[in-house]
Design a protein around this motif. Structure first.
Motif, PDB file in Angstrom:
ATOM      1  N   PRO A   1       3.550  -7.503   4.003  1.00 49.46           N
ATOM      2  CA  PRO A   1       2.599  -6.393   3.883  1.00 49.46           C
ATOM      3  C   PRO A   1       3.252  -5.078   4.282  1.00 49.46           C
ATOM      4  O   PRO A   1       4.226  -5.054   5.021  1.00 49.46           O
TER       5      PRO A   1
ATOM      6  N   ALA B   1      -6.042  -1.893   3.536  1.00 54.60           N
ATOM      7  CA  ALA B   1      -5.162  -3.039   3.764  1.00 54.60           C
ATOM      8  C   ALA B   1      -5.966  -4.315   3.982  1.00 54.60           C
ATOM      9  O   ALA B   1      -5.627  -5.379   3.435  1.00 54.60           O
TER      10      ALA B   1
ATOM     11  N   TRP C   1      -5.509  -7.524   1.592  1.00 54.41           N
ATOM     12  CA  TRP C   1      -5.034  -8.796   2.156  1.00 54.41           C
ATOM     13  C   TRP C   1      -6.028  -9.925   1.917  1.00 54.41           C
ATOM     14  O   TRP C   1      -5.652 -11.047   1.574  1.00 54.41           O
TER      15      TRP C   1
ATOM     16  N   VAL D   1       0.892  -0.392   8.461  1.00 51.70           N
ATOM     17  CA  VAL D   1      -0.318   0.432   8.424  1.00 51.70           C
ATOM     18  C   VAL D   1       0.016   1.791   9.035  1.00 51.70           C
ATOM     19  O   VAL D   1       0.239   1.907  10.238  1.00 51.70           O
TER      20      VAL D   1
ATOM     21  N   ILE E   1       0.876  -1.172   0.000  1.00 49.31           N
ATOM     22  CA  ILE E   1       0.000   0.000   0.000  1.00 49.31           C
ATOM     23  C   ILE E   1       0.914   1.223   0.000  1.00 49.31           C
ATOM     24  O   ILE E   1       1.653   1.454   0.959  1.00 49.31           O
TER      25      ILE E   1
END
Length: 387
Positions: free
Chosen positions: A266, A241, A245, A269, A226
């Motif tokens: 990932p 997110a 995912w 955040v 992201i």
């Protein structure tokens, strides 16, 4: 990286879970995706490399170690070299990469190194294969296999990652050269949507890449990134997110990818880069930071018991001070290698939740480029990676 052992028998989330905006969770039977007429959809992909894939993932996800991302394309590596006044020549790229892989004791803190294709086939300035140098350090060689981002027609100025054509033959050749895991970077832009088309394209591309890589013996890093661009807050990042995912794992399951044999990478955040309201490491896991901030945030992630092994995969957050210290001068190699080792050890401690630093508030210059690797490493054999 997140532990695959926890996912081995987990049911697959139906995509409607995130379409409704619900939080990801272990679904009840009513939301398990099930196709009675298509039993192959529930088959776990194995193949001749299954045991090796799980073993490799566990090695890369070993406690106290993480990934050194040194897979900058030649063009991006040229930007790095230009910052210290060096020309972008193969000899200069070779000299810098030699400096990185020959750091004494690096394998104590680094378990894997992502390489660019040139580097995979390259030798050090002393004539030894770089792959062999890494293996001697007990560092698993990895390889970037995508062919870069291009505009996604029909989207809101978004992009997709190309490289599936010929991927099977490339990954087979990379395995023969000594690579044992792979990286494929795709991105999602919040200011531009993200559109459902962009999310689906990213998820499907990651899933196909993962399946093809495993079929040829490479553990795939699954990296749904992201982007930091935008004025959005942390809640919006988290919302996107979750959707991304869920979509990614839906298609991983559809493609029979062996979860125990992947490394999930990932993005952290965080609020958008232009968001006026910032968050702290005590509040969230941050990305796009200085070397020290990246370490502090990784440490914050590991202060409590995680359901997965959370580690790092850093490029500039490990290399920045090292590069500046070297400056292209042979007499600075030892000092530059010591600088890299300091950052590697700091992140090793952070991966264990044991890092402390009250004095170092050094900031590093941030720039946007396609090869920056700063993520959390979570593996599905014991760890999910570094944003």
């Amino acid at each position: 990286m997140a532990s695959a052992s926890l996912l081995k028998s987990s049911p697959v989330l139906d995509k409607s879970e995130w379409v409704k905006g619900q939080t990801l969770r272990q679904p009840s039977v009513s939301v398990v995706r099930c196709h009675p007429t298509a039993p192959s959809a529930l088959t776990i992909r194995a193949g001749s490399y299954a045991d090796e894939l799980v073993k490799t993932a566990k090695i890369v996800a070993s406690p106290g170690r993480g990934i050194l991302a040194m897979d900058e394309s030649n063009a991006t590596c040229g930007k790095r070299l230009a910052s210290i006044g060096l020309e972008n020549t193969e000899a200069n790229r070779q000299a810098y990469r030699t400096l990185l892989v020959t750091v004494p004791g690096l394998g104590n803190y680094v378990s894997g190194a992502i390489l660019f294709e040139e580097t995979l086939y390259q030798s050090t300035t002393e004539g030894k294969k770089i792959v062999d140098v890494l293996v001697e350090q007990k560092i698993v060689p990895g390889i970037k296999v995508d062919k870069g981002l291009v505009p996604l027609v029909g989207s809101n100025n978004e992009s997709w990652c190309q490289g599936l054509d010929g991927l099977a033959s490339r990954t087979a050749a990379y395995y023969q050269q000594g690579a044992r895991f792979a990286k494929w970077r795709t991105v999602i832009s919040i200011p531009n949507g993200p559109t459902a088309l962009a999310v689906k394209e990213a998820a499907w591309g990651l899933a196909r890449y993962a399946a093809i890589s495993q079929d040829n013996g490479l553990v795939p890093i699954v990296e749904p990134e992201i982007l930091l661009d935008g004025e959005h807050g942390i809640d919006r990042t988290f919302e996107v997110a979750q959707k991304v995912w869920a979509e990614v794992f839906f298609y991983l399951a559809e493609n029979n990818v062996l979860f125990e044999g992947i490394l999930l990478k990932p993005s952290m955040v965080t609020p958008g880069a232009e968001c006026k309201e910032r968050a702290t490491p005590q509040k969230f896991l941050s990305g796009g930071q200085s070397e020290v901030e990246a370490t502090l945030n990784l440490n914050a992630m590991n202060q409590s018991t995680n359901p997965w092994h959370v580690s790092f995969s850093y490029a500039r957050a490990l290399q920045n001070t090292c590069l500046k210290t070297w400056g292209g001068r042979p007499e600075n190699i030892k000092a530059a290698q010591e600088a890299l080792l300091i950052r590697a050890k700091a992140n090793s401690l952070a991966q264990l939740g044991k890092y402390t630093d009250d004095d170092d508030d050094e900031e590093e210059e941030e720039d946007e480029d396609e090869d920056d690797d700063r993520g959390m490493n979570t593996d599905f054999s014991g760890m999910c990676n570094a944003l």
